[in-house]
Design an enzyme around this catalytic site. Structure first.
Site, PDB file in Angstrom:
ATOM      1  N   CYS A  62       0.698  -1.406  -0.127  1.00  0.00           N
ATOM      2  CA  CYS A  62      -0.021  -0.044   0.335  1.00  0.00           C
ATOM      3  C   CYS A  62       0.836   1.398   0.106  1.00  0.00           C
ATOM      4  CB  CYS A  62      -0.985  -0.253   1.504  1.00  0.00           C
ATOM      5  SG  CYS A  62      -1.913  -1.270   1.634  1.00  0.00           S
ATOM      6  N   ASP A  94      -3.817  -3.899   7.972  1.00  0.00           N
ATOM      7  CA  ASP A  94      -4.953  -4.372   8.383  1.00  0.00           C
ATOM      8  C   ASP A  94      -4.697  -5.692   7.208  1.00  0.00           C
ATOM      9  OD1 ASP A  94      -5.334  -2.163   9.099  1.00  0.00           O
ATOM     10  OD2 ASP A  94      -6.998  -1.821   8.079  1.00  0.00           O
ATOM     11  N   CYS A 135      -2.262   3.671   2.897  1.00  0.00           N
ATOM     12  CA  CYS A 135      -3.072   1.847   3.702  1.00  0.00           C
ATOM     13  C   CYS A 135      -4.536   2.787   4.562  1.00  0.00           C
ATOM     14  CB  CYS A 135      -3.026   1.172   4.368  1.00  0.00           C
ATOM     15  SG  CYS A 135      -2.524  -0.637   4.547  1.00  0.00           S
ATOM     16  N   ASP A 136      -5.307   1.675   4.678  1.00  0.00           N
ATOM     17  CA  ASP A 136      -6.417   2.326   5.432  1.00  0.00           C
ATOM     18  C   ASP A 136      -7.088   3.063   6.896  1.00  0.00           C
ATOM     19  OD1 ASP A 136      -6.885  -0.231   4.052  1.00  0.00           O
ATOM     20  OD2 ASP A 136      -7.884  -1.199   5.028  1.00  0.00           O
ATOM     21  N   LYS A 137      -6.023   2.830   7.058  1.00  0.00           N
ATOM     22  CA  LYS A 137      -6.047   4.265   8.763  1.00  0.00           C
ATOM     23  C   LYS A 137      -4.968   5.379   8.427  1.00  0.00           C
ATOM     24  CE  LYS A 137      -8.688   0.567  10.111  1.00  0.00           C
ATOM     25  NZ  LYS A 137      -7.874  -0.243   9.629  1.00  0.00           N
ATOM     26  N   CYS A 212      -5.472  -1.982  -1.188  1.00  0.00           N
ATOM     27  CA  CYS A 212      -6.077  -2.824  -1.739  1.00  0.00           C
ATOM     28  C   CYS A 212      -7.463  -2.356  -3.072  1.00  0.00           C
ATOM     29  CB  CYS A 212      -6.907  -3.664  -1.326  1.00  0.00           C
ATOM     30  SG  CYS A 212      -5.900  -4.931   0.250  1.00  0.00           S
ATOM     31  N   GLU A 463     -11.300  -5.721  12.401  1.00  0.00           N
ATOM     32  CA  GLU A 463     -12.479  -6.378  11.663  1.00  0.00           C
ATOM     33  C   GLU A 463     -12.757  -7.536  11.444  1.00  0.00           C
ATOM     34  OE1 GLU A 463     -10.688  -2.421   8.673  1.00  0.00           O
ATOM     35  OE2 GLU A 463     -10.049  -4.149   7.987  1.00  0.00           O
ATOM     36  N   SER A 489     -14.123  -5.367   7.539  1.00  0.00           N
ATOM     37  CA  SER A 489     -13.660  -4.521   6.327  1.00  0.00           C
ATOM     38  C   SER A 489     -14.130  -3.737   5.493  1.00  0.00           C
ATOM     39  CB  SER A 489     -12.048  -6.119   6.139  1.00  0.00           C
ATOM     40  OG  SER A 489     -11.554  -5.444   4.624  1.00  0.00           O
TER      41      SER A 489
END
Length: 573
Positions: A62, A94, A135-137, A212, A463, A489
């Site tokens: 990521c 994640d 990345c996600d966070k 992703c 998640e 997620s």
């Protein structure tokens, strides 16, 4: 030697609103000496200092592009007349931390990122920032930092990964993403897939750098960054490896200096109208449930009054248009091919569903940006037309009822049943549910309740992708409802309700559910109820105590003491 650099006078904004204290006057000599060692020349002390905050690391694909992009931002800042200063912060993967103890730390990392960026920016008195995340966070963490600091800032996304390609034993060929691997694990465990095919999928899912690829959390938050006006228009969709990203990085560096010249700060952009635009775009794409949590937290930092009810109010007006994974057929690369986020935004604006006068990091309004870009019409396949939506209302809903008086969140974009009623199967934390599924103890029609996974009780609000992937892999994705005070997620599919509030550790109703209790979900009416007599429920509360804290030291112990409810964005403070 430059000792004095005069500040601007009159109505013209000061291009160095914070850094003069470390560059101007006799007392700043020690600081100037330090700055000379990192490349400042005499002429540079008159320039605004720009922090280039990057969550680059080599742990996950990521973030791999961020080192390259930070350098391009640096060049853009120089070109714009500022002096760039790159600094780093953390990022948690994640995908790697999913399904085990590591996931406790994922949401926590959002706060660490925001806190660390604030710490550097405040300590060094840096004037403005370009914030890079992949990345996600790390995306919401950076946006929270921008809102909290309220300096001139631009957000830049790393970009998504290209889809992988796999040929299975039976000759089937298909594109795959990380989520296919989680579901393949469940299918393999249930005897529905060979180990050989699982291995083929594993080797195919990540062909290179980038986040992703579906409309999972990272891409949802990238779209939100653009819809909020905090990213350059058109910058969310191009893949990580695409050299347009370097162009956007360079332009982001130039843009932040121009924001300083014009005196435009983050909260001038991150208004209530901007958050409503972000919610509308999220609904149209069918974005991740995590968007609710993160938007609430970002809005709090921006001192904007955003409530759970706003999501239903806006979502009821916005059609779901994106045929995107995890529920649809396409990925972010496909969105890019048909024009990117501006395509959706123009369609919504033309329909009167966005605030066109919202200010953006270009210094222009959203409507002015879209007029300049002139994006194409919705293609009708990847992004459906407004009069032919996938769903007539947005892809997310907030539910309330006797089981979640503080609210719960469901991704209605993938919820096949309008009404679901079934008996509860209760588990304290995720692992017990995974073991029960593996043993064949979870049946069609069950309501799987996983509790003590909330922000405080987890802690960290893990998640539940491991269990949802396993349920789908076992062929039960349309027949089992899963609810939790934890999260899901962005890649989760199936009948899933998360963010149940109050959480179990706070004596929310979810703490008192027992095996066999009937639970009813009514999506059209946005209700979510435990069908247990009130007197029986009160009797269960007598002598009740929550499970003991799992962590008494370290960052998770601190987090559990500070974190607020998911219904408030799980913010700390």
């Amino acid at each position: 030697m430059s000792v004095e650099t005069s500040s601007e006078t009159g109505n013209k904004p000061d291009i160095k609103p914070r850094s003069r204290i470390v560059t101007d006057g006799i007392a700043a000599a020690p600081a100037r000496g330090m700055l000379r060692a990192v490349g400042f020349g005499d002429e540079d002390f008159a320039k605004p200092q720009i922090g280039v905050a990057s969550s680059w690391n080599e742990i996950t694909p990521c973030n791999l592009s961020l080192d390259r992009l930070a350098k391009a931002v640096k060049e853009g800042v120089h070109a714009g007349g500022g002096f760039p200063m790159i600094f780093g912060t953390i990022s948690v993967s994640d995908g790697i931390s999913m399904g085990h103890e590591g996931m406790h730390f994922s949401l926590v990392s959002r706060e660490v990122i925001a806190d660390s960026v604030e710490t550097v920016m405040q300590a060094e008195r840096i004037d403005g920032s370009v914030l890079l995340a992949g990345c996600d966070k790390s995306l919401p963490g950076m946006l929270m930092a921008a809102a909290r600091l309220n300096v001139s800032s631009v957000f830049l996304y790393a970009g998504s990964i290209m889809p992988g390609w796999v040929k299975l034993e039976d000759g089937t060929e298909k594109d795959v993403t990380l989520i296919d691997a989680f579901e393949a694990v469940g299918a393999c465990a249930a005897g529905k897939m060979s180990v050989g095919d699982l291995d083929r999928i594993e080797r195919a899912i990540c062909p290179g750098e980038g986040a992703c690829g579906g409309m999972y959390t990272a891409n949802t938050m990238a779209c939100i960054g653009e819809a909020l006006g905090m990213s350059l228009p058109g910058s969310a969709a191009p893949p990580s490896a695409d050299r347009r990203r370097d162009m956007f990085a360079h332009r982001s560096g130039e843009a932040v200096v121009e924001l300083l010249r014009r005196g435009i700060r983050s909260r001038d952009i991150m208004t209530k109208e901007a958050f409503e635009n972000a919610i509308a775009v999220t609904m149209a794409f069918g974005g991740s449930t995590n968007a609710v949590l993160h938007l609430l937290a970002i809005a709090r930092e921006a001192e904007v009054d955003l409530q759970l009810e706003d999501f239903n109010r806006i979502g009821d007006k916005i059609p779901h248009l994106g045929d995107l994974k995890p529920f649809g057929r396409y990925v972010m690369n496909d969105v890019d091919r048909v024009g990117g986020v501006p395509v959706i935004m123009r369609a919504l604006l033309d329909a009167g569903l966005l605030h066109g006068d919202a200010l953006t990091v270009t210094g222009k309004t959203l409507a002015e940006n879209l007029e300049a870009i002139n994006p194409p019409d919705l293609d009708g396949k990847i992004l459906r037309a407004l009069d032919n939506p996938i769903h007539k209302t947005g892809g997310l809903s907030v539910l309330k009822g006797s089981l979640a008086p503080g609210g719960a969140v469901v991704k209605t974009a993938g919820f096949d049943a309008e009404v679901f009623e079934g008996p509860a199967r209760v588990f304290e934390r995720e692992q017990g549910a995974l073991e029960a599924l593996k043993a064949g103890e979870i049946k069609a029609g069950d309501v799987v309740v996983i509790r003590y996974e909330g922000p405080k009780g987890g802690p960290g609000m893990r998640e539940m992708l491991a269990i949802t992937g396993a349920i789908k892999g076992a062929g039960l994705g349309k027949d089992v409802l899963l609810l939790t005070d934890g999260r899901f997620s962005g890649g989760t599919t199936g009948l899933c309700i998360g963010h149940v509030a109050p959480e179990a550790v706070d004596a929310g109703p979810i703490a008192f559910v027992q095996d066999g209790d009937l639970i009813r979900v009514d999506i059209p009416n946005k209700s979510f109820d435990l069908l247990v007599d009130e007197a029986e429920l009160e009797a269960r509360k007598i002598g009740w105590e929550p499970l003991p804290a799992r962590f008494t030291k370290g960052v998770l112990a601190k987090y559990a003491k500070l974190v607020h409810s998911a219904s408030e964005g799980a913010y700390c403070g």
